[in-house]
Design an enzyme around this catalytic site. Structure first.
Site, mmCIF file in Angstrom:
data_model
loop_
_atom_site.group_PDB
_atom_site.id
_atom_site.type_symbol
_atom_site.label_atom_id
_atom_site.label_comp_id
_atom_site.label_asym_id
_atom_site.label_seq_id
_atom_site.Cartn_x
_atom_site.Cartn_y
_atom_site.Cartn_z
ATOM 1 N N PRO A 1 0.788 -1.231 0.000
ATOM 2 C CA PRO A 1 0.000 0.000 0.000
ATOM 3 C C PRO A 1 0.823 1.285 0.000
ATOM 4 O O PRO A 1 1.851 1.372 0.674
ATOM 5 C CB PRO A 1 -0.837 -0.097 1.291
ATOM 6 C CG PRO A 1 -0.172 -1.136 2.107
ATOM 7 C CD PRO A 1 0.504 -2.074 1.163
ATOM 8 N N ASN A 2 0.319 2.217 -0.765
ATOM 9 C CA ASN A 2 0.841 3.592 -0.877
ATOM 10 C C ASN A 2 2.104 3.704 -1.720
ATOM 11 O O ASN A 2 2.549 4.807 -2.019
ATOM 12 C CB ASN A 2 1.067 4.223 0.515
ATOM 13 C CG ASN A 2 -0.226 4.318 1.295
ATOM 14 O OD1 ASN A 2 -1.204 4.864 0.801
ATOM 15 N ND2 ASN A 2 -0.266 3.753 2.493
ATOM 16 N N ARG B 1 5.544 11.980 -3.038
ATOM 17 C CA ARG B 1 5.436 12.497 -1.668
ATOM 18 C C ARG B 1 6.643 12.002 -0.872
ATOM 19 O O ARG B 1 7.228 10.976 -1.219
ATOM 20 C CB ARG B 1 4.166 11.965 -0.977
ATOM 21 C CG ARG B 1 2.871 12.510 -1.496
ATOM 22 C CD ARG B 1 2.591 13.897 -0.898
ATOM 23 N NE ARG B 1 1.627 14.622 -1.717
ATOM 24 C CZ ARG B 1 0.314 14.623 -1.522
ATOM 25 N NH1 ARG B 1 -0.197 13.959 -0.532
ATOM 26 N NH2 ARG B 1 -0.466 15.316 -2.320
ATOM 27 N N TYR C 1 11.722 8.435 0.867
ATOM 28 C CA TYR C 1 11.631 7.388 -0.161
ATOM 29 C C TYR C 1 12.298 7.739 -1.486
ATOM 30 O O TYR C 1 12.299 6.917 -2.410
ATOM 31 C CB TYR C 1 10.152 7.031 -0.396
ATOM 32 C CG TYR C 1 9.471 6.507 0.852
ATOM 33 C CD1 TYR C 1 9.886 5.313 1.438
ATOM 34 C CD2 TYR C 1 8.442 7.211 1.464
ATOM 35 C CE1 TYR C 1 9.281 4.833 2.592
ATOM 36 C CE2 TYR C 1 7.828 6.741 2.622
ATOM 37 C CZ TYR C 1 8.257 5.556 3.181
ATOM 38 O OH TYR C 1 7.660 5.082 4.318
ATOM 39 N N ASN D 1 8.025 -5.851 -1.426
ATOM 40 C CA ASN D 1 7.996 -4.748 -0.465
ATOM 41 C C ASN D 1 6.548 -4.659 0.023
ATOM 42 O O ASN D 1 5.707 -4.041 -0.643
ATOM 43 C CB ASN D 1 8.435 -3.431 -1.101
ATOM 44 C CG ASN D 1 8.465 -2.299 -0.073
ATOM 45 O OD1 ASN D 1 7.960 -2.456 1.043
ATOM 46 N ND2 ASN D 1 9.046 -1.175 -0.442
ATOM 47 N N ALA E 1 3.333 -1.128 4.547
ATOM 48 C CA ALA E 1 2.823 -1.186 5.935
ATOM 49 C C ALA E 1 2.339 -2.582 6.328
ATOM 50 O O ALA E 1 2.338 -2.929 7.512
ATOM 51 C CB ALA E 1 1.709 -0.165 6.112
ATOM 52 N N GLU F 1 12.708 -9.818 0.856
ATOM 53 C CA GLU F 1 11.926 -8.687 1.384
ATOM 54 C C GLU F 1 12.740 -7.406 1.201
ATOM 55 O O GLU F 1 13.920 -7.360 1.566
ATOM 56 C CB GLU F 1 11.666 -8.937 2.878
ATOM 57 C CG GLU F 1 10.930 -7.816 3.585
ATOM 58 C CD GLU F 1 10.746 -8.121 5.086
ATOM 59 O OE1 GLU F 1 11.003 -9.276 5.519
ATOM 60 O OE2 GLU F 1 10.365 -7.189 5.818
ATOM 61 N N HIS G 1 12.843 -3.110 1.674
ATOM 62 C CA HIS G 1 12.314 -1.828 2.159
ATOM 63 C C HIS G 1 13.213 -0.721 1.652
ATOM 64 O O HIS G 1 14.454 -0.817 1.781
ATOM 65 C CB HIS G 1 12.249 -1.793 3.688
ATOM 66 C CG HIS G 1 11.349 -2.849 4.211
ATOM 67 N ND1 HIS G 1 9.979 -2.750 4.087
ATOM 68 C CD2 HIS G 1 11.602 -4.046 4.778
ATOM 69 C CE1 HIS G 1 9.438 -3.849 4.577
ATOM 70 N NE2 HIS G 1 10.406 -4.658 4.997
ATOM 71 N N ARG H 1 13.815 3.980 12.070
ATOM 72 C CA ARG H 1 12.561 4.723 12.122
ATOM 73 C C ARG H 1 11.756 4.325 13.377
ATOM 74 O O ARG H 1 12.317 3.787 14.319
ATOM 75 C CB ARG H 1 11.794 4.490 10.810
ATOM 76 C CG ARG H 1 12.587 4.978 9.583
ATOM 77 C CD ARG H 1 11.820 4.794 8.304
ATOM 78 N NE ARG H 1 10.645 5.640 8.272
ATOM 79 C CZ ARG H 1 9.668 5.514 7.365
ATOM 80 N NH1 ARG H 1 9.772 4.590 6.409
ATOM 81 N NH2 ARG H 1 8.620 6.313 7.392
#
Ligand code: CA2
Length: 152
Positions: free
Chosen positions: A11-12, A19, A24, A75, A78, A99, A101, A108
């Site tokens: 998601p996103n 953004r 990112y 990835n 969330a 995986e 990120h 974070r």
């Protein structure tokens, strides 16, 4: 088996490059797909690059990958930190799972430090920016080559 690799995005990530560039980066998801496709060609892989904001869709793609693909780069965004369902789906997949990120989740917030998916992943790449996808693809290619040369 094919040398098809599913690259799955949660998601996103459709907003990548649009953004929060300080976290990112400035590359869009289309840029990442283009770079992965070019690298895949070099590595003798083909890719299916997908993004969804819906958990069930990612689970369905993992099921599809069981039939069609040799490896998965994911990835989960969330869902990394929440989804036992994606972990369960990945546990049904036989090939390499990497995986990725983009950010270093360990630098974070505390809630990003735990990943359900890491319980299945063969490798976890975090904090390498969008280059992490390419590292992931290279690792899948290496593991597939190794598995092939180990066959009698
Ligand atoms: O660092 C990563 O790749 C993450 O998987 C990204 C997720 C986050 O929830 C994970 O903890 C770490 C968030 C993806 C949101 O992507 C955006 C991209 C650009 C603008 C806004 C969101």
């Amino acid at each position: 088996m094919s040398r098809l690799v599913y690259i799955l995005n949660g998601p996103n990530l459709n907003l990548l490059g649009k953004r929060q560039p300080e976290i990112y980066g400035r590359e869009t998801l289309a840029d990442v797909e283009r770079d992965c496709a070019a690298l895949a060609k070099e590595l003798g892989l083909s890719i299916k690059f997908l993004q969804s904001n819906r958990e069930y869709e990612i689970i369905d793609w993992v099921h599809e990958a069981r039939e069609k693909a040799s490896g998965i780069v994911i990835n989960p965004a969330a869902f990394t930190h929440t989804s036992v369902a994606i972990l369960d789906a990945l546990n049904t997949f036989d090939g390499p799972v990497i995986e990725v990120h983009i950010s270093n989740v360990h630098k974070r917030e505390e809630f990003r430090h735990h990943s359900f998916v890491s319980g299945r992943a063969d490798a976890v790449i975090a904090g390498a920016g969008t280059q992490g996808y390419q590292f992931g693809l290279r690792r899948v290619a290496h593991l597939l080559d190794q598995a092939k040369s180990a066959k009698p």
